[in-house]
Scaffold this motif. Structure first.
Motif, PDB file in Angstrom:
ATOM      1  N   ARG B 207       0.832  -1.199   0.000  1.00  0.00           N
ATOM      2  CA  ARG B 207       0.000   0.000   0.000  1.00  0.00           C
ATOM      3  C   ARG B 207       0.875   1.261   0.000  1.00  0.00           C
ATOM      4  O   ARG B 207       0.497   2.294  -0.518  1.00  0.00           O
ATOM      5  CB  ARG B 207      -0.900  -0.050   1.223  1.00  0.00           C
ATOM      6  CG  ARG B 207      -1.595   1.218   1.591  1.00  0.00           C
ATOM      7  CD  ARG B 207      -3.041   1.241   1.141  1.00  0.00           C
ATOM      8  NE  ARG B 207      -3.606   2.565   1.407  1.00  0.00           N
ATOM      9  CZ  ARG B 207      -3.952   3.424   0.470  1.00  0.00           C
ATOM     10  NH1 ARG B 207      -3.841   3.120  -0.797  1.00  0.00           N
ATOM     11  NH2 ARG B 207      -4.450   4.610   0.785  1.00  0.00           N
ATOM     12  N   ASN B 208       2.074   1.161   0.572  1.00  0.00           N
ATOM     13  CA  ASN B 208       2.947   2.334   0.649  1.00  0.00           C
ATOM     14  C   ASN B 208       4.272   2.122  -0.083  1.00  0.00           C
ATOM     15  O   ASN B 208       5.321   2.548   0.367  1.00  0.00           O
ATOM     16  CB  ASN B 208       3.204   2.703   2.108  1.00  0.00           C
ATOM     17  CG  ASN B 208       1.942   3.174   2.789  1.00  0.00           C
ATOM     18  OD1 ASN B 208       1.274   4.066   2.295  1.00  0.00           O
ATOM     19  ND2 ASN B 208       1.592   2.543   3.892  1.00  0.00           N
ATOM     20  N   GLY B 209       4.235   1.429  -1.198  1.00  0.00           N
ATOM     21  CA  GLY B 209       5.442   1.338  -2.021  1.00  0.00           C
ATOM     22  C   GLY B 209       6.368   0.186  -1.688  1.00  0.00           C
ATOM     23  O   GLY B 209       7.435   0.060  -2.271  1.00  0.00           O
ATOM     24  N   GLY B 210       5.984  -0.672  -0.729  1.00  0.00           N
ATOM     25  CA  GLY B 210       6.812  -1.820  -0.419  1.00  0.00           C
ATOM     26  C   GLY B 210       6.482  -2.995  -1.318  1.00  0.00           C
ATOM     27  O   GLY B 210       5.836  -2.835  -2.357  1.00  0.00           O
ATOM     28  N   ALA B 211       6.923  -4.201  -0.913  1.00  0.00           N
ATOM     29  CA  ALA B 211       6.729  -5.366  -1.772  1.00  0.00           C
ATOM     30  C   ALA B 211       5.836  -6.425  -1.134  1.00  0.00           C
ATOM     31  O   ALA B 211       5.683  -7.504  -1.670  1.00  0.00           O
ATOM     32  CB  ALA B 211       8.083  -5.969  -2.120  1.00  0.00           C
ATOM     33  N   ARG B 212       5.271  -6.133   0.046  1.00  0.00           N
ATOM     34  CA  ARG B 212       4.505  -7.158   0.774  1.00  0.00           C
ATOM     35  C   ARG B 212       3.045  -6.739   0.948  1.00  0.00           C
ATOM     36  O   ARG B 212       2.775  -5.717   1.568  1.00  0.00           O
ATOM     37  CB  ARG B 212       5.124  -7.362   2.162  1.00  0.00           C
ATOM     38  CG  ARG B 212       6.650  -7.482   2.136  1.00  0.00           C
ATOM     39  CD  ARG B 212       7.035  -8.896   2.215  1.00  0.00           C
ATOM     40  NE  ARG B 212       8.407  -9.099   1.786  1.00  0.00           N
ATOM     41  CZ  ARG B 212       9.024 -10.260   1.945  1.00  0.00           C
ATOM     42  NH1 ARG B 212       8.396 -11.262   2.534  1.00  0.00           N
ATOM     43  NH2 ARG B 212      10.249 -10.416   1.504  1.00  0.00           N
ATOM     44  N   PRO B 213       2.097  -7.537   0.420  1.00  0.00           N
ATOM     45  CA  PRO B 213       0.691  -7.151   0.528  1.00  0.00           C
ATOM     46  C   PRO B 213       0.021  -7.579   1.834  1.00  0.00           C
ATOM     47  O   PRO B 213      -1.148  -7.264   2.044  1.00  0.00           O
ATOM     48  CB  PRO B 213       0.042  -7.862  -0.656  1.00  0.00           C
ATOM     49  CG  PRO B 213       0.910  -9.048  -0.901  1.00  0.00           C
ATOM     50  CD  PRO B 213       2.303  -8.672  -0.496  1.00  0.00           C
ATOM     51  N   ILE B 214       0.752  -8.310   2.700  1.00  0.00           N
ATOM     52  CA  ILE B 214       0.168  -8.709   3.987  1.00  0.00           C
ATOM     53  C   ILE B 214       1.081  -8.205   5.108  1.00  0.00           C
ATOM     54  O   ILE B 214       2.297  -8.443   5.070  1.00  0.00           O
ATOM     55  CB  ILE B 214       0.020 -10.244   4.109  1.00  0.00           C
ATOM     56  CG1 ILE B 214      -0.619 -10.828   2.838  1.00  0.00           C
ATOM     57  CG2 ILE B 214      -0.820 -10.609   5.329  1.00  0.00           C
ATOM     58  CD1 ILE B 214      -0.704 -12.347   2.846  1.00  0.00           C
ATOM     59  N   VAL B 215       0.511  -7.517   6.084  1.00  0.00           N
ATOM     60  CA  VAL B 215       1.321  -6.921   7.145  1.00  0.00           C
ATOM     61  C   VAL B 215       0.641  -7.153   8.489  1.00  0.00           C
ATOM     62  O   VAL B 215      -0.591  -7.192   8.578  1.00  0.00           O
ATOM     63  CB  VAL B 215       1.509  -5.401   6.887  1.00  0.00           C
ATOM     64  CG1 VAL B 215       0.176  -4.669   6.828  1.00  0.00           C
ATOM     65  CG2 VAL B 215       2.400  -4.753   7.931  1.00  0.00           C
ATOM     66  N   VAL B 216       1.448  -7.346   9.536  1.00  0.00           N
ATOM     67  CA  VAL B 216       0.890  -7.408  10.890  1.00  0.00           C
ATOM     68  C   VAL B 216       0.596  -5.987  11.343  1.00  0.00           C
ATOM     69  O   VAL B 216       1.488  -5.143  11.385  1.00  0.00           O
ATOM     70  CB  VAL B 216       1.861  -8.096  11.868  1.00  0.00           C
ATOM     71  CG1 VAL B 216       1.362  -7.923  13.301  1.00  0.00           C
ATOM     72  CG2 VAL B 216       1.999  -9.570  11.535  1.00  0.00           C
ATOM     73  N   SER B 217      -0.678  -5.717  11.632  1.00  0.00           N
ATOM     74  CA  SER B 217      -1.073  -4.369  12.037  1.00  0.00           C
ATOM     75  C   SER B 217      -2.226  -4.482  13.043  1.00  0.00           C
ATOM     76  O   SER B 217      -2.339  -5.501  13.726  1.00  0.00           O
ATOM     77  CB  SER B 217      -1.468  -3.571  10.793  1.00  0.00           C
ATOM     78  OG  SER B 217      -1.733  -2.227  11.123  1.00  0.00           O
ATOM     79  N   TYR B 218      -3.063  -3.469  13.099  1.00  0.00           N
ATOM     80  CA  TYR B 218      -4.172  -3.490  14.050  1.00  0.00           C
ATOM     81  C   TYR B 218      -5.496  -3.668  13.308  1.00  0.00           C
ATOM     82  O   TYR B 218      -5.625  -3.259  12.157  1.00  0.00           O
ATOM     83  CB  TYR B 218      -4.201  -2.189  14.841  1.00  0.00           C
ATOM     84  CG  TYR B 218      -2.967  -1.987  15.679  1.00  0.00           C
ATOM     85  CD1 TYR B 218      -2.882  -2.496  16.963  1.00  0.00           C
ATOM     86  CD2 TYR B 218      -1.867  -1.311  15.157  1.00  0.00           C
ATOM     87  CE1 TYR B 218      -1.742  -2.326  17.721  1.00  0.00           C
ATOM     88  CE2 TYR B 218      -0.712  -1.132  15.907  1.00  0.00           C
ATOM     89  CZ  TYR B 218      -0.659  -1.641  17.192  1.00  0.00           C
ATOM     90  OH  TYR B 218       0.465  -1.482  17.939  1.00  0.00           O
ATOM     91  N   ALA B 219      -6.485  -4.222  13.999  1.00  0.00           N
ATOM     92  CA  ALA B 219      -7.785  -4.448  13.353  1.00  0.00           C
ATOM     93  C   ALA B 219      -8.501  -3.140  13.051  1.00  0.00           C
ATOM     94  O   ALA B 219      -9.421  -3.099  12.249  1.00  0.00           O
ATOM     95  CB  ALA B 219      -8.662  -5.337  14.243  1.00  0.00           C
ATOM     96  N   THR B 220      -8.074  -2.044  13.689  1.00  0.00           N
ATOM     97  CA  THR B 220      -8.707  -0.755  13.401  1.00  0.00           C
ATOM     98  C   THR B 220      -8.001  -0.010  12.263  1.00  0.00           C
ATOM     99  O   THR B 220      -8.481   1.041  11.820  1.00  0.00           O
ATOM    100  CB  THR B 220      -8.690   0.161  14.645  1.00  0.00           C
ATOM    101  OG1 THR B 220      -7.356   0.211  15.130  1.00  0.00           O
ATOM    102  CG2 THR B 220      -9.621  -0.339  15.724  1.00  0.00           C
ATOM    103  N   SER B 221      -6.860  -0.535  11.794  1.00  0.00           N
ATOM    104  CA  SER B 221      -6.097   0.184  10.762  1.00  0.00           C
ATOM    105  C   SER B 221      -6.917   0.474   9.503  1.00  0.00           C
ATOM    106  O   SER B 221      -6.818   1.570   8.949  1.00  0.00           O
ATOM    107  CB  SER B 221      -4.821  -0.581  10.397  1.00  0.00           C
ATOM    108  OG  SER B 221      -4.024  -0.776  11.528  1.00  0.00           O
ATOM    109  N   PRO B 222      -7.753  -0.495   9.013  1.00  0.00           N
ATOM    110  CA  PRO B 222      -8.544  -0.174   7.822  1.00  0.00           C
ATOM    111  C   PRO B 222      -9.450   1.036   8.049  1.00  0.00           C
ATOM    112  O   PRO B 222      -9.636   1.850   7.136  1.00  0.00           O
ATOM    113  CB  PRO B 222      -9.367  -1.448   7.601  1.00  0.00           C
ATOM    114  CG  PRO B 222      -8.545  -2.539   8.190  1.00  0.00           C
ATOM    115  CD  PRO B 222      -7.891  -1.920   9.396  1.00  0.00           C
ATOM    116  N   ALA B 223      -9.983   1.185   9.260  1.00  0.00           N
ATOM    117  CA  ALA B 223     -10.807   2.359   9.553  1.00  0.00           C
ATOM    118  C   ALA B 223      -9.955   3.625   9.561  1.00  0.00           C
ATOM    119  O   ALA B 223     -10.365   4.671   9.051  1.00  0.00           O
ATOM    120  CB  ALA B 223     -11.504   2.175  10.891  1.00  0.00           C
TER     121      ALA B 223
END
Lengths: 515, 338
Positions: B207-223
């Motif tokens: 999403r930000n120019g990297g090469a990995r489409p899956i990332v460990v983040s928070y469940a609220t990040s999409p919001a």
């Protein structure tokens, strides 16, 4: 060999900076080691993985030194020998990588050499990107020091050599190299220590595999509270750093020689070969020093107008004010300490090595040590400013030492003979001669004073928000608007830093003669 | 002389400001509340709030433990369920409770007052998956298959709290041995490890120019992606990938610091954080769910699927085994040991 009169031995001046180092490094570190009980496990050092990390830390630091020297010295030679429009500005722009927050610099580098980089070359997770990042941050240090060195080559001696038929190359080896060497020594020492204990960029660009020992120490202290092992590792790093610094000090003291002060010799660029040379030099600088910055600037400029509205937010104004205030306070303290230490260190290899102490100790150990040693002051502005100054002052000290080494003995001696007091000699003769180098040191010091070190490791308060902290706050949240805000703020930081560099190093009327 | 007076003035300014009654609040670096709310508390209590940020939550707790003989704060916010056992065992907290609000069933902390909760889980870049036509992984084990090689970036649990939370979820979900076997396979399938959340999200995530489409983040990040988008988005560009064994529930709380100078004010601050105003505002200032039952959710949260289940190791296990788990993980994934 001319001798400087004994009265101008300023060794006693080292007392305030030594006291400062004792309070900010010595006591906190001892306190931390005491807390850890020094009962570290001997298995620690026989761990193959740790040995690999140690070896890698040393190797990449050495490789960066060699690379910056090979690349930086020719570039500096060109910058020192030719006069062209924008030269003074270029020398100041060169220092901008220094103020860039690691993560933003990483974004810039990846915009060029990342998976979707404009170069089409994906170097992410390779050691090449790490070395590129190290060059990006360290080339300015070497080039600025080398240009200063070249400026100290007596023009007359160079002209004599050339008139007597020496080739450019021979003139360089026999006349210029001996003068420039000591200036390079201190810059290389600093670069080595920086990379050796480096933390941010290496990890970001090289991936976890290329993490340095400092990363291990950080994790041991901040996450595991394993102070025994962390202390042992920190001591080991300190020891290795000290060996390097002492080596530098001995080399520099041996090489140092006062020069016959004469204005630098700079030619205007004439003819195509010289123009091409200059162009090639500028292109190399653009590639290694400017490209990631330009990528960040470009992305900020391409952001919509809404992103620029971040500049009007209260937080941004607070951060701008704080950045200026803290940098100024830290710069004043760093200049005072650096001047004292630099003047005192001329005769003593030990003092010369000690001025790099702030870069030899593990930052996370110092931060936690300070917390242990002075809990009552742990969240005070005084401690924060002192911490900023701690990392800034070696730049001033280093510049003063080099400038003082090069100081022709005849001038102060003449002034003394004519009855001037040592202080008067210092203010009227020595200091003015050292001013350009001092200003360069101050500019670097100002650049580090807005850096991220104190931000991340020390206790801080929201009202102490600086531009760097604000940038990291935005990058701590998802969303395109946050990314753009971080890029815009980084551009502002660059602009602000450039203005500061111009103010500190206001181009003096040069008396450069053209031949 | 000038320099000296500037420094003296700076020092004087610092000491003058400590004359009024002051409540020292230690927080992690993500703490954020609107200024008006802070001002309101200061007005109500008549005290000055000194907010002291101590770094990442784990680092902050260690700073409290190191200074327990001379506490540097009166109250601490941000200790979560991964750290509460360690904090209680180290004796840095005063047992704290609050009469304000009733906790939702899932959010409580022993010895401290729960303020908010959230989930650490996988996020995906929707556009990347739409373009590649690759089906979303349905289980954690799918991620170890060749089709998903080089697609995942996680944060290092030794330097990042979401990284640690995700490791803990896999251990609770798969059992210790199963989890480490899975991590070994994942390592061989091109796992990328980043230092922290910002690095993973902004330099590795596609999403930000990297090469990995899956990332460990928070469940609220999409919001948050919608909330902080440039133009008003109808839907989030990212989504939660809620896999069994890949969701950790994090509960953050506040507690009085043992030996703090202002126990009464500290209690007032605890109650203030449980109050409705803060519970509402923390949702979009810290991107967590309110721990008090009955507080309305922010409308933007409709863009984030709230996990129906999660896998956490029990508190005792986290207190006693986390360090060993992290070093085992480091040996396995970073040191590349068998």
């Amino acid at each position: 060999m001319q001798k400087v009169l004994p009265l101008s031995d300023f060794r006693w001046l080292a007392l305030p900076p030594l006291l400062f180092l004792l309070l900010l490094v010595g006591l906190p570190l001892s306190r931390l080691l005491y807390e850890g009980g020094l009962a570290f496990s001997p298995a620690l050092l026989s761990d193959a993985y740790l040995q690999w990390r140690l070896g890698w830390s040393l190797l990449q630091a050495a490789a960066t030194c060699v690379l910056t020297l090979l690349l930086g010295l020719p570039l500096a030679w060109v910058l020192a020998h030719f006069e062209f429009r924008g030269r003074a500005l270029l020398l100041r722009v060169l220092m901008l990588p220094f103020v860039m927050p690691t993560l933003v610099a990483g974004l810039g580098v990846l915009a060029l050499f990342g998976p979707h980089g404009v170069s089409g070359l994906n170097l992410q997770d390779t050691p090449w990107l790490l070395l590129y990042g190290n060059l990006f941050y360290n080339l300015p240090l070497l080039i600025r020091a080398a240009v200063d060195g070249f400026d100290h080559v007596p023009a007359s001696r160079l002209m004599v050599a050339r008139t007597l038929g020496a080739s450019r190359w021979r003139a360089f080896w026999r006349v210029e190299w001996p003068v420039v060497r000591p200036w390079l020594a201190s810059a290389l020492c600093l670069i080595f220590l920086y990379c050796f204990s480096g933390f941010g960029l290496a990890l970001l660009l090289g991936g976890q595999r290329y993490a340095t020992v400092e990363v291990e120490i950080y994790s041991l202290v901040a996450y595991e509270l394993n102070l025994a092992d962390a202390g042992a590792l920190a001591l080991l790093m300190l020891l290795l750093g000290a060996v390097i610094a002492l080596l530098y000090a001995l080399i520099e003291r041996r090489l140092a020689r006062p020069d016959k002060r004469s204005p630098p010799l700079r030619q205007p660029v004439q003819g195509w070969p010289q123009r091409l040379l200059l162009l090639a030099c500028l292109l190399l600088l653009a590639l290694f020093a400017a490209a990631p910055l330009l990528a960040v600037l470009l992305r900020a400029l391409l952001a919509d107008a809404a992103a620029w509205r971040v500049l009007l937010q209260d937080d941004t104004l607070l951060a701008l004010g704080n950045t200026l205030r803290f940098s100024l306070l830290a710069l004043l303290l760093a200049t005072a300490l650096g001047l004292l230490h630099g003047l005192a260190a001329q005769r003593s290899a030990g003092l010369r090595a000690l001025m790099f102490l702030p870069f030899m100790v593990s930052p996370v150990c110092v931060a936690f040590g300070l917390l242990l040693a002075y809990p009552a002051y742990s969240a005070t502005l005084a401690l924060l400013v002192a911490a900023y100054a701690l990392l800034a002052y070696p730049f001033v000290a280093k510049a003063v030492v080099s400038a003082r080494d090069a100081l022709p003995a005849a001038l102060p001696n003449a002034a003394r003979t004519l009855g001037a007091s040592p202080w008067r000699v210092f203010w009227r003769v020595s200091l003015p001669l050292m001013r350009p180098a001092l200003r360069r040191g101050m500019a670097f010091a100002a650049a580090t004073a807005v850096g991220e070190f104190a931000v991340s490791l020390f206790l801080s308060r929201p009202e102490w928000l600086t531009l760097t902290t604000l940038i990291y706050q935005h990058l701590g949240r998802p969303g395109a608007a946050n990314l753009e805000a971080a890029l815009v703020l980084s551009s502002v930081l660059l602009l602000l830093a450039l203005l500061a560099f111009m103010a500190i190093e206001w181009p003096e009327k040069t008396h450069a003669r053209t031949s | 002389m000038f320099k000296k007076s500037v420094l003296l003035l700076a020092l004087a300014g610092v000491s003058l400001s400590t004359l009024a009654a002051e409540l020292r609040v230690m927080t992690h670096s993500s703490f954020s509340l609107p200024k008006e709310r802070i001002a309101e508390f200061e007005k109500q209590s008549g005290a000055k709030l000194a907010i002291i940020k101590g770094g990442d939550a784990g680092e902050m707790l260690n700073k409290l433990i190191l200074t327990r003989a001379n506490p540097v704060a009166d109250v601490v916010y941000g200790i979560d369920n991964t750290l509460i056992g360690k904090a209680n065992a180290a004796g840095v907290l005063e047992a704290t409770s609050s009469k304000v609000g009733r906790s939702v069933a899932v959010a409580s902390l022993p010895g401290a007052v729960a303020i908010d909760y959230g989930y650490v889980t996988l996020n995906i870049d929707k556009a990347w998956f739409a373009n590649s036509k690759l089906p979303l992984p349905a289980t954690l084990d799918d991620l170890t298959k060749p089709a998903y090689k080089n697609l995942l970036v996680v944060e290092n649990p030794a330097t990042s709290s979401p990284g640690l939370a995700f490791l803990l979820a896999t251990i609770a979900g798969k059992g210790e041995e199963g989890a480490f076997q899975w991590w070994g396979k994942l390592r061989d399938n091109g796992l990328k490890v980043a230092k922290g959340w910002s690095e993973a999200y902004y330099t590795d995530f596609t999403r930000n120019g990297g090469a990995r489409p899956i990332v460990v983040s928070y469940a609220t990040s999409p919001a948050a992606e919608v909330f902080y988008s440039k133009e008003k988005l109808a839907e989030s560009p990212t989504a939660n990938l809620l896999l069994k064994g890949g969701v950790f529930m994090q509960v953050e709380g506040v507690a009085k610091v043992k030996g703090g100078l202002q126990p009464q004010l500290a209690q007032q601050f605890v109650d203030f954080l449980r109050g409705e105003a803060v519970q509402k505002e923390l949702q979009t200032s810290m991107w967590m769910y309110p721990a008090v039952a009955g507080v309305a959710l922010a409308p933007v949260f409709k863009h984030a699927a709230q996990p129906a289940s999660f896998s956490n190791p029990d508190l005792k296990a986290m207190q006693h085994k986390t360090a060993a788990w992290v070093s085992r993980w480091t040996r396995l994934v970073i040191k590349n040991a068998p």
